[in-house]
Write a protein that holds these residues in place. Structure first.
Motif, PDB file in Angstrom:
ATOM      1  N   VAL A 251       0.843  -1.186   0.000  1.00  0.00           N
ATOM      2  CA  VAL A 251       0.000   0.000   0.000  1.00  0.00           C
ATOM      3  C   VAL A 251       0.881   1.240   0.000  1.00  0.00           C
ATOM      4  O   VAL A 251       2.087   1.161   0.261  1.00  0.00           O
ATOM      5  CB  VAL A 251      -0.940   0.034   1.229  1.00  0.00           C
ATOM      6  N   LYS A 252       0.269   2.359  -0.286  1.00  0.00           N
ATOM      7  CA  LYS A 252       0.975   3.631  -0.242  1.00  0.00           C
ATOM      8  C   LYS A 252       0.189   4.581   0.639  1.00  0.00           C
ATOM      9  O   LYS A 252      -0.955   4.907   0.337  1.00  0.00           O
ATOM     10  CB  LYS A 252       1.113   4.203  -1.649  1.00  0.00           C
ATOM     11  N   LEU A 253       0.797   4.964   1.757  1.00  0.00           N
ATOM     12  CA  LEU A 253       0.185   5.963   2.620  1.00  0.00           C
ATOM     13  C   LEU A 253       0.410   7.321   1.975  1.00  0.00           C
ATOM     14  O   LEU A 253       1.484   7.586   1.426  1.00  0.00           O
ATOM     15  CB  LEU A 253       0.808   5.914   4.019  1.00  0.00           C
ATOM     16  N   GLU A 254      -0.602   8.171   2.027  1.00  0.00           N
ATOM     17  CA  GLU A 254      -0.558   9.451   1.325  1.00  0.00           C
ATOM     18  C   GLU A 254      -0.925  10.600   2.246  1.00  0.00           C
ATOM     19  O   GLU A 254      -1.462  10.387   3.331  1.00  0.00           O
ATOM     20  CB  GLU A 254      -1.529   9.400   0.135  1.00  0.00           C
ATOM     21  N   GLY A 255      -0.667  11.807   1.779  1.00  0.00           N
ATOM     22  CA  GLY A 255      -1.033  13.006   2.525  1.00  0.00           C
ATOM     23  C   GLY A 255      -0.327  13.087   3.868  1.00  0.00           C
ATOM     24  O   GLY A 255       0.869  12.821   3.969  1.00  0.00           O
ATOM     25  N   ALA A 256      -1.067  13.416   4.912  1.00  0.00           N
ATOM     26  CA  ALA A 256      -0.492  13.572   6.239  1.00  0.00           C
ATOM     27  C   ALA A 256       0.110  12.276   6.771  1.00  0.00           C
ATOM     28  O   ALA A 256       0.976  12.304   7.642  1.00  0.00           O
ATOM     29  CB  ALA A 256      -1.558  14.085   7.207  1.00  0.00           C
ATOM     30  N   CYS A 257      -0.314  11.148   6.226  1.00  0.00           N
ATOM     31  CA  CYS A 257       0.198   9.851   6.699  1.00  0.00           C
ATOM     32  C   CYS A 257       1.677   9.652   6.352  1.00  0.00           C
ATOM     33  O   CYS A 257       2.370   8.896   7.006  1.00  0.00           O
ATOM     34  CB  CYS A 257      -0.598   8.700   6.093  1.00  0.00           C
ATOM     35  N   VAL A 258       2.154  10.343   5.314  1.00  0.00           N
ATOM     36  CA  VAL A 258       3.530  10.148   4.861  1.00  0.00           C
ATOM     37  C   VAL A 258       4.524  10.535   5.946  1.00  0.00           C
ATOM     38  O   VAL A 258       5.442   9.788   6.253  1.00  0.00           O
ATOM     39  CB  VAL A 258       3.802  10.941   3.558  1.00  0.00           C
ATOM     40  N   GLY A 259       4.350  11.696   6.547  1.00  0.00           N
ATOM     41  CA  GLY A 259       5.301  12.150   7.553  1.00  0.00           C
ATOM     42  C   GLY A 259       4.887  11.855   8.982  1.00  0.00           C
ATOM     43  O   GLY A 259       5.555  12.276   9.923  1.00  0.00           O
ATOM     44  N   CYS A 260       3.805  11.135   9.149  1.00  0.00           N
ATOM     45  CA  CYS A 260       3.268  10.880  10.487  1.00  0.00           C
ATOM     46  C   CYS A 260       4.169   9.934  11.264  1.00  0.00           C
ATOM     47  O   CYS A 260       4.569   8.883  10.760  1.00  0.00           O
ATOM     48  CB  CYS A 260       1.863  10.296  10.365  1.00  0.00           C
ATOM     49  N   SER A 261       4.462  10.291  12.503  1.00  0.00           N
ATOM     50  CA  SER A 261       5.368   9.473  13.312  1.00  0.00           C
ATOM     51  C   SER A 261       4.741   8.151  13.753  1.00  0.00           C
ATOM     52  O   SER A 261       5.463   7.236  14.141  1.00  0.00           O
ATOM     53  CB  SER A 261       5.810  10.260  14.549  1.00  0.00           C
ATOM     54  N   VAL A 262       3.433   8.033  13.684  1.00  0.00           N
ATOM     55  CA  VAL A 262       2.792   6.782  14.107  1.00  0.00           C
ATOM     56  C   VAL A 262       2.297   5.965  12.917  1.00  0.00           C
ATOM     57  O   VAL A 262       1.512   5.042  13.085  1.00  0.00           O
ATOM     58  CB  VAL A 262       1.625   7.030  15.105  1.00  0.00           C
ATOM     59  N   ASN A 263       2.771   6.264  11.696  1.00  0.00           N
ATOM     60  CA  ASN A 263       2.224   5.560  10.532  1.00  0.00           C
ATOM     61  C   ASN A 263       2.529   4.065  10.539  1.00  0.00           C
ATOM     62  O   ASN A 263       1.737   3.279  10.041  1.00  0.00           O
ATOM     63  CB  ASN A 263       2.599   6.235   9.209  1.00  0.00           C
ATOM     64  N   GLN A 264       3.659   3.632  11.117  1.00  0.00           N
ATOM     65  CA  GLN A 264       3.934   2.191  11.188  1.00  0.00           C
ATOM     66  C   GLN A 264       2.945   1.505  12.122  1.00  0.00           C
ATOM     67  O   GLN A 264       2.489   0.406  11.857  1.00  0.00           O
ATOM     68  CB  GLN A 264       5.367   1.922  11.630  1.00  0.00           C
ATOM     69  N   MET A 265       2.597   2.163  13.217  1.00  0.00           N
ATOM     70  CA  MET A 265       1.611   1.609  14.138  1.00  0.00           C
ATOM     71  C   MET A 265       0.237   1.562  13.460  1.00  0.00           C
ATOM     72  O   MET A 265      -0.478   0.569  13.566  1.00  0.00           O
ATOM     73  CB  MET A 265       1.542   2.446  15.415  1.00  0.00           C
ATOM     74  N   THR A 266      -0.109   2.626  12.749  1.00  0.00           N
ATOM     75  CA  THR A 266      -1.376   2.658  12.010  1.00  0.00           C
ATOM     76  C   THR A 266      -1.409   1.537  10.990  1.00  0.00           C
ATOM     77  O   THR A 266      -2.407   0.833  10.848  1.00  0.00           O
ATOM     78  CB  THR A 266      -1.543   4.021  11.294  1.00  0.00           C
ATOM     79  N   LEU A 267      -0.304   1.345  10.290  1.00  0.00           N
ATOM     80  CA  LEU A 267      -0.220   0.316   9.262  1.00  0.00           C
ATOM     81  C   LEU A 267      -0.443  -1.066   9.857  1.00  0.00           C
ATOM     82  O   LEU A 267      -1.217  -1.862   9.350  1.00  0.00           O
ATOM     83  CB  LEU A 267       1.146   0.392   8.566  1.00  0.00           C
ATOM     84  N   LYS A 268       0.223  -1.367  10.963  1.00  0.00           N
ATOM     85  CA  LYS A 268       0.131  -2.705  11.556  1.00  0.00           C
ATOM     86  C   LYS A 268      -1.182  -2.908  12.303  1.00  0.00           C
ATOM     87  O   LYS A 268      -1.877  -3.899  12.083  1.00  0.00           O
ATOM     88  CB  LYS A 268       1.313  -2.950  12.521  1.00  0.00           C
ATOM     89  N   SER A 269      -1.524  -1.990  13.180  1.00  0.00           N
ATOM     90  CA  SER A 269      -2.695  -2.233  14.032  1.00  0.00           C
ATOM     91  C   SER A 269      -4.004  -1.929  13.330  1.00  0.00           C
ATOM     92  O   SER A 269      -5.000  -2.597  13.582  1.00  0.00           O
ATOM     93  CB  SER A 269      -2.596  -1.409  15.316  1.00  0.00           C
TER      94      SER A 269
END
Length: 80
Positions: free
Chosen positions: A41-59
């Motif tokens: 997948v490709k996270l876009e917008g604010a998700c790109v620089g978000c510090s919790v995006n790996q947690m969002t991706l997994k959980s």
């Protein structure tokens, strides 16, 4: 499950999670499904620089995709 059904189910999962990402100014798109067990997948917008995006991706994202397509073993974010 056929490859087409798998893709449809993964898209349904992304549709379920997308409003939560969009509420924070982000989004997500499906890049590919490899070997019928790995989703890119490709996270876009604010998700790109978000510090919790790996947690969002997994959980969030991975858990939701596995609900629709249990054979998926991993979800990987493809950076720009």
């Amino acid at each position: 499950m056929t490859a087409e059904e798998l893709r449809t189910n993964v898209e349904k999962a992304l549709e379920e999670i997308r409003p939560f990402l969009q509420s924070d100014g982000g989004d997500i798109s499906l890049v590919s499904i490899d070997n019928e067990n790995s989703v890119k997948v490709k996270l876009e917008g604010a998700c790109v620089g978000c510090s919790v995006n790996q947690m969002t991706l997994k959980s969030g994202v991975e858990m939701t995709i596995k609900k629709y397509a249990p054979q998926i073993e991993e979800v990987v974010n493809i950076a720009e």
